[in-house]
Design a protein around this motif. Structure first.
Motif, mmCIF file in Angstrom:
data_model
loop_
_atom_site.group_PDB
_atom_site.id
_atom_site.type_symbol
_atom_site.label_atom_id
_atom_site.label_comp_id
_atom_site.label_asym_id
_atom_site.label_seq_id
_atom_site.Cartn_x
_atom_site.Cartn_y
_atom_site.Cartn_z
ATOM 1 N N ALA A 45 28.334 -7.720 53.505
ATOM 2 C CA ALA A 45 28.141 -7.486 52.068
ATOM 3 C C ALA A 45 29.436 -7.027 51.409
ATOM 4 C CB ALA A 45 27.037 -6.461 51.848
ATOM 5 N N VAL A 46 30.192 -6.174 52.085
ATOM 6 C CA VAL A 46 31.459 -5.680 51.530
ATOM 7 C C VAL A 46 32.432 -6.837 51.333
ATOM 8 C CG1 VAL A 46 33.486 -4.242 52.000
ATOM 9 C CG2 VAL A 46 31.194 -3.354 52.482
ATOM 10 N N LEU A 47 32.585 -7.678 52.351
ATOM 11 C CA LEU A 47 33.518 -8.801 52.267
ATOM 12 C C LEU A 47 33.062 -9.837 51.241
ATOM 13 C CD1 LEU A 47 34.380 -9.258 56.045
ATOM 14 C CD2 LEU A 47 35.805 -8.238 54.253
ATOM 15 N N LEU A 48 31.764 -10.067 51.176
ATOM 16 C CA LEU A 48 31.243 -11.018 50.201
ATOM 17 C C LEU A 48 31.441 -10.500 48.777
ATOM 18 C CD1 LEU A 48 29.924 -13.775 50.013
ATOM 19 C CD2 LEU A 48 27.700 -12.658 50.160
ATOM 20 N N LEU A 49 31.269 -9.203 48.588
ATOM 21 C CA LEU A 49 31.510 -8.607 47.266
ATOM 22 C C LEU A 49 32.967 -8.807 46.856
ATOM 23 C CD1 LEU A 49 30.514 -6.965 44.851
ATOM 24 C CD2 LEU A 49 30.935 -4.883 46.191
ATOM 25 N N ALA A 50 33.877 -8.588 47.777
ATOM 26 C CA ALA A 50 35.299 -8.805 47.483
ATOM 27 C C ALA A 50 35.567 -10.274 47.150
ATOM 28 C CB ALA A 50 36.149 -8.376 48.676
ATOM 29 N N GLU A 51 34.925 -11.164 47.874
ATOM 30 C CA GLU A 51 35.106 -12.599 47.630
ATOM 31 C C GLU A 51 34.582 -13.006 46.250
ATOM 32 O OE1 GLU A 51 33.367 -16.719 49.461
ATOM 33 O OE2 GLU A 51 33.904 -15.158 50.892
ATOM 34 N N VAL A 52 33.441 -12.442 45.860
ATOM 35 C CA VAL A 52 32.878 -12.768 44.545
ATOM 36 C C VAL A 52 33.783 -12.250 43.434
ATOM 37 C CG1 VAL A 52 30.918 -12.472 42.988
ATOM 38 C CG2 VAL A 52 30.517 -12.857 45.399
ATOM 39 N N TYR A 53 34.305 -11.038 43.610
ATOM 40 C CA TYR A 53 35.255 -10.518 42.610
ATOM 41 C C TYR A 53 36.474 -11.441 42.520
ATOM 42 C CZ TYR A 53 33.174 -6.007 41.394
ATOM 43 O OH TYR A 53 32.370 -5.021 40.880
ATOM 44 N N GLN A 54 36.941 -11.943 43.645
ATOM 45 C CA GLN A 54 38.098 -12.842 43.644
ATOM 46 C C GLN A 54 37.742 -14.144 42.923
ATOM 47 O OE1 GLN A 54 39.332 -14.237 47.505
ATOM 48 N NE2 GLN A 54 41.360 -14.789 46.769
ATOM 49 N N GLN A 55 36.570 -14.709 43.203
ATOM 50 C CA GLN A 55 36.142 -15.949 42.556
ATOM 51 C C GLN A 55 35.996 -15.769 41.049
ATOM 52 O OE1 GLN A 55 32.574 -17.313 44.482
ATOM 53 N NE2 GLN A 55 33.632 -17.912 46.331
ATOM 54 N N LYS A 56 35.559 -14.594 40.668
ATOM 55 C CA LYS A 56 35.368 -14.312 39.235
ATOM 56 C C LYS A 56 36.703 -14.101 38.536
ATOM 57 C CE LYS A 56 32.700 -11.640 36.084
ATOM 58 N NZ LYS A 56 32.410 -10.317 35.688
ATOM 59 N N GLY A 57 37.713 -13.760 39.314
ATOM 60 C CA GLY A 57 39.044 -13.569 38.729
ATOM 61 C C GLY A 57 39.325 -12.127 38.480
#
Length: 112
Positions: free
Chosen positions: A100-112
């Motif tokens: 969940a932590v890594l996926l949250l970071a990935e989503v923030y990255q995708q969102k910009g």
């Protein structure tokens, strides 16, 4: 391959629900098969899966498996803000959940 796996899992989850129709984890898993088995991200199937998972999450907002799966559904449907909200809930309640932590970071990255 992903579609085949989701279809196979869907059949098994449906059989498991016949044996125990009140099992929330099975309901959430079945919803996930709709999300990940959707042909070319078919929004109708994705939403059908999300609705099944929402049934559990609305009744039990502390079900982190449901929250996590709803976050994945948000990512699949491009609803990054919703995914961030759900993942934040999971990380807050399960800080050791590295997925969940890594996926949250990935989503923030995708969102910009």
């Amino acid at each position: 391959m992903k579609g085949w796996m989701a279809t196979s899992a869907k059949e098994l989850f449906e059989k498991a629900l016949e044996l125990n129709p009140e099992n929330d984890s099975t309901k959430v898993g079945l919803g996930g098969t709709y999300i990940f088995g959707a042909q070319a991200g078919d929004p109708t199937e994705v939403m059908q899966g999300i609705q099944r998972i929402l049934e559990v999450a609305r009744r039990d907002s502390t079900n982190m498996y449901a929250q996590f799966m709803l976050a994945l559904g948000g990512i699949e449907s491009g609803q990054f803000d919703r995914a961030i909200d759900r993942l934040t809930t999971v990380v807050r309640n399960q800080p050791a959940n590295i997925e969940a932590v890594l996926l949250l970071a990935e989503v923030y990255q995708q969102k910009g």
